[in-house]
Design a protein around this motif. Sequence first.
Motif, PDB file in Angstrom:
ATOM      1  N   VAL A 176     -65.682   5.779 -38.965  1.00  0.00           N
ATOM      2  CA  VAL A 176     -66.052   6.896 -39.844  1.00  0.00           C
ATOM      3  C   VAL A 176     -66.749   6.390 -41.101  1.00  0.00           C
ATOM      4  CG1 VAL A 176     -65.209   8.905 -41.135  1.00  0.00           C
ATOM      5  CG2 VAL A 176     -64.055   8.211 -39.017  1.00  0.00           C
ATOM      6  N   LEU A 177     -67.874   7.013 -41.439  1.00  0.00           N
ATOM      7  CA  LEU A 177     -68.530   6.806 -42.728  1.00  0.00           C
ATOM      8  C   LEU A 177     -68.297   8.085 -43.537  1.00  0.00           C
ATOM      9  CD1 LEU A 177     -70.254   5.322 -44.755  1.00  0.00           C
ATOM     10  CD2 LEU A 177     -72.300   6.080 -43.526  1.00  0.00           C
ATOM     11  N   TYR A 178     -67.447   7.973 -44.544  1.00  0.00           N
ATOM     12  CA  TYR A 178     -67.007   9.119 -45.336  1.00  0.00           C
ATOM     13  C   TYR A 178     -67.687   9.080 -46.706  1.00  0.00           C
ATOM     14  CZ  TYR A 178     -63.532  11.868 -48.079  1.00  0.00           C
ATOM     15  OH  TYR A 178     -62.900  12.763 -48.916  1.00  0.00           O
ATOM     16  N   VAL A 179     -68.495  10.099 -46.985  1.00  0.00           N
ATOM     17  CA  VAL A 179     -69.215  10.203 -48.252  1.00  0.00           C
ATOM     18  C   VAL A 179     -68.719  11.445 -48.998  1.00  0.00           C
ATOM     19  CG1 VAL A 179     -71.471  10.478 -49.353  1.00  0.00           C
ATOM     20  CG2 VAL A 179     -71.262   9.099 -47.264  1.00  0.00           C
ATOM     21  N   ARG A 180     -68.356  11.268 -50.257  1.00  0.00           N
ATOM     22  CA  ARG A 180     -68.002  12.412 -51.111  1.00  0.00           C
ATOM     23  C   ARG A 180     -68.701  12.218 -52.448  1.00  0.00           C
ATOM     24  NH1 ARG A 180     -62.101  12.431 -52.331  1.00  0.00           N
ATOM     25  NH2 ARG A 180     -62.703  11.327 -54.231  1.00  0.00           N
ATOM     26  N   ASN A 181     -69.493  13.200 -52.839  1.00  0.00           N
ATOM     27  CA  ASN A 181     -70.337  13.028 -54.017  1.00  0.00           C
ATOM     28  C   ASN A 181     -69.613  13.323 -55.324  1.00  0.00           C
ATOM     29  OD1 ASN A 181     -70.415  16.010 -53.524  1.00  0.00           O
ATOM     30  ND2 ASN A 181     -71.705  15.918 -55.342  1.00  0.00           N
ATOM     31  N   ILE A 182     -70.252  12.940 -56.408  1.00  0.00           N
ATOM     32  CA  ILE A 182     -69.812  13.288 -57.756  1.00  0.00           C
ATOM     33  C   ILE A 182     -70.973  13.995 -58.451  1.00  0.00           C
ATOM     34  CG2 ILE A 182     -69.178  12.384 -60.024  1.00  0.00           C
ATOM     35  CD1 ILE A 182     -67.818  10.044 -58.593  1.00  0.00           C
ATOM     36  N   THR A 183     -70.725  15.220 -58.932  1.00  0.00           N
ATOM     37  CA  THR A 183     -71.724  15.923 -59.736  1.00  0.00           C
ATOM     38  C   THR A 183     -71.517  15.524 -61.185  1.00  0.00           C
ATOM     39  OG1 THR A 183     -71.871  17.805 -58.218  1.00  0.00           O
ATOM     40  CG2 THR A 183     -72.554  18.179 -60.491  1.00  0.00           C
ATOM     41  N   ASP A 184     -72.447  14.734 -61.714  1.00  0.00           N
ATOM     42  CA  ASP A 184     -72.296  14.249 -63.098  1.00  0.00           C
ATOM     43  C   ASP A 184     -73.406  14.754 -64.007  1.00  0.00           C
ATOM     44  OD1 ASP A 184     -74.271  12.711 -61.954  1.00  0.00           O
ATOM     45  OD2 ASP A 184     -73.567  10.810 -62.780  1.00  0.00           O
ATOM     46  N   ILE A 185     -74.061  15.851 -63.588  1.00  0.00           N
ATOM     47  CA  ILE A 185     -74.982  16.563 -64.482  1.00  0.00           C
ATOM     48  C   ILE A 185     -75.024  18.028 -64.058  1.00  0.00           C
ATOM     49  CG2 ILE A 185     -77.002  15.948 -63.078  1.00  0.00           C
ATOM     50  CD1 ILE A 185     -76.958  16.368 -66.904  1.00  0.00           C
ATOM     51  N   ASP A 186     -74.667  18.914 -64.961  1.00  0.00           N
ATOM     52  CA  ASP A 186     -74.835  20.359 -64.758  1.00  0.00           C
ATOM     53  C   ASP A 186     -74.534  21.058 -66.076  1.00  0.00           C
ATOM     54  OD1 ASP A 186     -72.030  20.713 -64.962  1.00  0.00           O
ATOM     55  OD2 ASP A 186     -71.996  22.156 -63.323  1.00  0.00           O
ATOM     56  N   ASP A 187     -74.646  22.367 -66.094  1.00  0.00           N
ATOM     57  CA  ASP A 187     -74.496  23.106 -67.345  1.00  0.00           C
ATOM     58  C   ASP A 187     -73.130  22.897 -67.994  1.00  0.00           C
ATOM     59  OD1 ASP A 187     -77.030  24.044 -66.995  1.00  0.00           O
ATOM     60  OD2 ASP A 187     -76.446  26.048 -66.300  1.00  0.00           O
TER      61      ASP A 187
END
Length: 472
Positions: A61-72
């Motif tokens: 398994v290649l497990y990717v979970r993102n981080i949102t580090d720019i938004d309003d």
Amino acid sequence: MLQIYNTLSRSKEVFRPIVPGQVKMYVCGMTVYDFCHIGHARVMIVFDMVVRWLRASGYEVLYVRNITDIDDKIINRAIENGEPISALTNRFIDAMHADSDELGLMHPDQEPRATDYIAQMQGMIGKLIENELAYQADDGDVNFAVRLLPRYGQLSGKSLDELNAGERVAIVGGKRDPLDFVLWKSAKPEEPADTRWASPWGEGRPGWHIECSAMSCDLLGEHFDIHGGGADLQFPHHENEIAQSEGALYGKDRKDNDAPFVNYWMHNGHIRVNEEKMSKSLGNFFLIRDVLKSFNPEVLRFFMLKAHYRSPINYSDAQLEEARAGLVRLYTALAQAPAKSNSLDPHNPWAKRFAEAMNDDFNTPEAIAVLFDLASEVNRAQDAEKQALASTLKSLAASLNFLQRDPTEFLQAGSKQESGLSAAQIEEHIAQRLAAKQAKDFAKSDSIRKTLLDQGVVLEDKPGGTTEWRRT
């Protein structure tokens, strides 16, 4: 054979990975401007469980979970605090990792940050403009033209005629249609310099939806196996991901024989608190780190997985206490015999039942029911059979990340909410009880047992004159 409920088809489907034996999975992660709450905990715990079971089933398994580090929200919080964006986001990324580690969860194999993928986002936006699915509005924003994509609405089941602006984003100047959504936000004069990047459309920053499309396609390819997230992301976020990802790749009309962006869409259910929606305004908003001050991390994981991942769950202290009581039952069975976590013969009847439950769309409630049935058998068995069954119990539970602690340690820890007697005080009572028994003062011995029981401590006399104890 594993079956997964696919939100896209609204049915369970046999899981067939694109590459046999390999699974590529992307999960929408956190927007890092504050500490993680129990809604975030459910996402992390559910997809940790999914990855563990896939790997236990033999998949790479290649497990990717993102981080949102720019938004309003991030920008507003940084301005409010008077600090750079990166200082704010790095602090809460560290806090998120600390919460995850405390919960005993695996880190994703890749954890991309949105700000590291600006170039990929701009490349995808450029393709959408080239494919006549996006346009730059008079206010400088670049928007996706929803009505030009015939397949829009396939994930949510909403037709274009059913959609309205109130279900989506606020109508702002420059959009050609209220359904259109922003891909690139034009920078505002009052916004700090660290919130903007140069682009062919002027300085600005990415819209939220384009982040996940760019990051997942870059790390997993334009066609991958599983995309997951909370049920609240199904529409519009995941709907928009499909639109912009397939729009960039195929243009306005993906053919039936063209590979979809994602094969299987998974969504975990909402969390309610005392039968109400969790929100800060209602005062029922619980941070992971605050919950773990009162409850063991394994209890929170057990509580989350006692319910099926797609079901909504109701959070309360009473529900967590019930989950702790369930773990006490299981650990009490394990405490009776030395158990090892070993690989199991798939033809083992207990392993077979457990696998059938997990392969039925990760049916953890049924899998946990198997563990309770097995614990009952441990309680009834004798000698070598008891040890073999206890080892099976521990091995099966390992794939859900349960029952791997020393049973005595767990049982004597009790609830963090209890002030109660210390271990030293309990041992002193046990010594006094032993002295009373030796003096044949059975009334005093019984009185000490009752005193301890009233304070949540159960005594168990063992052969050879020893006494073991656990908290209820």
